[in-house]
Design a protein around this motif. Structure first.
Motif, mmCIF file in Angstrom:
data_model
loop_
_atom_site.group_PDB
_atom_site.id
_atom_site.type_symbol
_atom_site.label_atom_id
_atom_site.label_comp_id
_atom_site.label_asym_id
_atom_site.label_seq_id
_atom_site.Cartn_x
_atom_site.Cartn_y
_atom_site.Cartn_z
ATOM 1 N N GLU A 281 1.645 -10.464 0.627
ATOM 2 C CA GLU A 281 2.677 -10.244 -0.184
ATOM 3 C C GLU A 281 3.355 -8.958 -0.323
ATOM 4 O O GLU A 281 4.082 -7.846 -0.285
ATOM 5 N N LEU A 282 1.511 -8.065 -0.038
ATOM 6 C CA LEU A 282 1.718 -6.826 0.149
ATOM 7 C C LEU A 282 2.928 -6.052 0.888
ATOM 8 O O LEU A 282 2.993 -5.029 1.267
ATOM 9 N N VAL A 283 2.135 -6.907 3.050
ATOM 10 C CA VAL A 283 2.761 -6.329 4.288
ATOM 11 C C VAL A 283 4.682 -6.937 3.604
ATOM 12 O O VAL A 283 5.131 -5.504 4.214
ATOM 13 N N LEU A 284 4.791 -7.691 3.132
ATOM 14 C CA LEU A 284 6.114 -7.978 3.047
ATOM 15 C C LEU A 284 6.693 -6.507 1.489
ATOM 16 O O LEU A 284 8.210 -6.138 1.747
ATOM 17 N N ASP A 285 6.047 -6.236 0.477
ATOM 18 C CA ASP A 285 6.817 -5.500 -0.279
ATOM 19 C C ASP A 285 6.396 -3.832 0.635
ATOM 20 O O ASP A 285 7.635 -3.366 0.295
ATOM 21 N N ASP B 196 7.809 -7.062 12.330
ATOM 22 C CA ASP B 196 7.554 -5.902 11.147
ATOM 23 C C ASP B 196 6.493 -5.551 10.055
ATOM 24 O O ASP B 196 6.821 -4.525 9.990
ATOM 25 N N GLY B 197 5.859 -6.058 10.861
ATOM 26 C CA GLY B 197 4.299 -6.221 9.630
ATOM 27 C C GLY B 197 3.273 -6.983 10.724
ATOM 28 O O GLY B 197 3.290 -7.480 11.252
ATOM 29 N N ALA B 198 1.850 -6.184 10.147
ATOM 30 C CA ALA B 198 0.763 -6.533 10.777
ATOM 31 C C ALA B 198 -0.353 -6.478 9.545
ATOM 32 O O ALA B 198 -0.069 -6.053 8.421
ATOM 33 N N ILE B 199 -1.113 -7.866 9.930
ATOM 34 C CA ILE B 199 -2.125 -8.709 8.743
ATOM 35 C C ILE B 199 -3.728 -7.988 9.869
ATOM 36 O O ILE B 199 -3.146 -8.931 10.639
ATOM 37 N N VAL B 200 -4.237 -7.617 9.368
ATOM 38 C CA VAL B 200 -5.817 -7.653 10.375
ATOM 39 C C VAL B 200 -6.551 -8.390 10.228
ATOM 40 O O VAL B 200 -7.800 -7.873 8.706
ATOM 41 N N ARG C 57 4.059 2.408 0.955
ATOM 42 C CA ARG C 57 3.100 2.156 1.065
ATOM 43 C C ARG C 57 1.617 2.478 -0.333
ATOM 44 O O ARG C 57 2.413 3.151 -0.334
ATOM 45 N N ARG C 58 1.780 1.034 -0.666
ATOM 46 C CA ARG C 58 0.890 1.123 -1.911
ATOM 47 C C ARG C 58 -0.917 1.442 -1.379
ATOM 48 O O ARG C 58 -1.675 0.663 -0.684
ATOM 49 N N SER C 59 -1.838 2.312 -0.864
ATOM 50 C CA SER C 59 -2.419 2.583 -0.803
ATOM 51 C C SER C 59 -4.033 1.833 -2.138
ATOM 52 O O SER C 59 -3.447 1.473 -2.874
ATOM 53 N N GLY C 60 -5.635 1.682 -1.501
ATOM 54 C CA GLY C 60 -5.570 1.111 -2.466
ATOM 55 C C GLY C 60 -6.259 -0.063 -2.355
ATOM 56 O O GLY C 60 -5.977 -0.573 -1.004
ATOM 57 N N LEU D 71 -4.460 2.882 4.827
ATOM 58 C CA LEU D 71 -4.565 1.358 4.857
ATOM 59 C C LEU D 71 -4.976 0.366 3.989
ATOM 60 O O LEU D 71 -6.211 0.296 2.936
ATOM 61 N N PRO D 72 -3.534 -0.202 3.007
ATOM 62 C CA PRO D 72 -4.053 -1.275 1.752
ATOM 63 C C PRO D 72 -4.612 -2.001 2.585
ATOM 64 O O PRO D 72 -4.698 -2.180 3.557
ATOM 65 N N SER D 73 -5.701 -2.736 1.378
ATOM 66 C CA SER D 73 -6.665 -3.966 1.839
ATOM 67 C C SER D 73 -7.252 -5.072 0.752
ATOM 68 O O SER D 73 -6.124 -4.527 -0.795
#
Length: 340
Positions: free
Chosen positions: A312-316, A130-134, A323-326, A166-168
């Motif tokens: 936490e950001l991915v789950l949100d 459902d989501g990814a963290i790189v 999507r929250r950028s920045g 993409l947020p980071s």
């Protein structure tokens, strides 16, 4: 002639209902955690599940809900670094803790070759996460491009300039590198070099920039050795190169603790005393920092919190669709020990 082996018949929700003496709908409500089921019926269903060996068909449920219940942690590093770098392990554990709290499964994907990239892109397109963290995204990274194209909620650990949408989650590598280099300069050393690494990503470039900021007009490009990876072996190679260029070097900033440990190994083999002859500082405050003799002065970065915050950001984004950028910057601190 041996009989052909057949797969055992899987217990179904109908088997549970028949064993418990209730309707299929009642079993479904219990499995989905819904109310309006009597305690006696619930207990009968739980006993029936145990007796018939029912295991929920997650694949079918995912197909119905259009959700996998999983998030990928994509690590863009060679296998050797994945095993050697304690920061990656800390990021993984922090990510897993946050996902587990939300009842999501972590899926680890390692990219070492172009073939790995093709395989991972194909996997991501299959709807398995459902989501990814790189972690360790490079400039012009095809994985980041694929995630944006597939519209999969994604957060980067680090902040490559080519994926600003993409947020980071990151740290201020440049300021942190400047601060520890300034501490090294304050010890009175004048021939200070750097073993820089991973200049194809923001962390490596920013640490070199911070080193340069701290030295100002005294910066000497010939005292910077560029190595490809944040690894012990790279630190050994970089230190040998620095000693060849400047035998009188008396200070070294290594771009990671693993690199610093490799540098210390070479310096000691060369008969240099640390910190008397050469002061060495690193970056990360990982397990490598305490393995060094003497213990390593370094920058402490909250690797586990980087992973947790990214999760936490991915789950949100998965939950809200927004999507929250920045860039979210987490604090660091200089930890001063005996190596400098």
């Amino acid at each position: 002639m041996a009989e052909p082996r057949t797969r055992p018949k899987r217990a179904t929700i109908f088997d549970v209902a028949a064993e418990a003496g209730v309707s299929r709908g009642t079993v479904s409500r219990v499995l989905n955690g819904e109310p309006y089921v009597s305690q006696s019926a619930r207990e009968a269903i739980e006993a029936a599940i145990e007796k018939v060996g029912y295991v929920r068909n997650t694949a079918a449920r995912n197909l119905a809900t259009q959700s996998s219940g999983a998030v990928a942690l994509i690590v863009h590093e060679p296998h050797s670094v994945f095993v050697e770098d304690p920061n990656i392990g800390a990021i993984l554990l922090g990510t897993n803790a946050a996902l587990s709290e939300a009842d999501y499964q972590l899926v680890s994907l390692i990219i070492d070759t172009d073939r790995d990239t093709e395989r991972v892109v194909s996997y991501l397109g299959g709807g398995f996460v459902d989501g990814a963290i790189v972690v360790s995204a490079r400039e012009d990274d095809p994985i980041a491009d694929a995630l944006q194209r597939l519209r999969i909620p994604t957060v980067l650990v680090g902040r490559p300039d080519t994926a600003p949408e993409l947020p980071s989650v990151s740290i201020d590598n440049r300021t942190s590198a400047r601060q520890i280099t300034e501490r090294l300069v304050a010890t009175g050393r004048r021939r200070i070099g750097m073993i820089a690494a991973a200049l194809d990503r923001d962390s490596g470039r920013d640490r070199l920039a911070g080193f340069r900021d701290a030295l100002g007009d005294r910066f000497d490009a010939t005292l910077v050795v560029d190595v490809p990876l944040y690894s012990f072996h790279a630190g050994q190679e970089g230190m040998r190169a620095l000693l060849d260029r400047a035998p009188d070097i008396n200070g070294v900033f290594a771009a990671s603790d693993a690199i610093a440990a490799g540098a210390v190994d070479v310096l000691r083999a060369d008969g240099r005393r640390i910190p008397d002859d050469v002061g060495v500082v690193g970056f990360d405050d990982s397990a490598w920092a305490l393995r060094c003799q003497p213990a390593l002065s370094t920058v402490r970065q909250p690797a586990d919190r980087l992973g947790a915050r990214a999760a936490e950001l991915v789950l949100d984004e998965i939950r809200t669709g927004e999507r929250r950028s920045g860039v979210v910057l987490l604090p660091t601190e200089v930890v001063w020990r005996d190596s400098a």
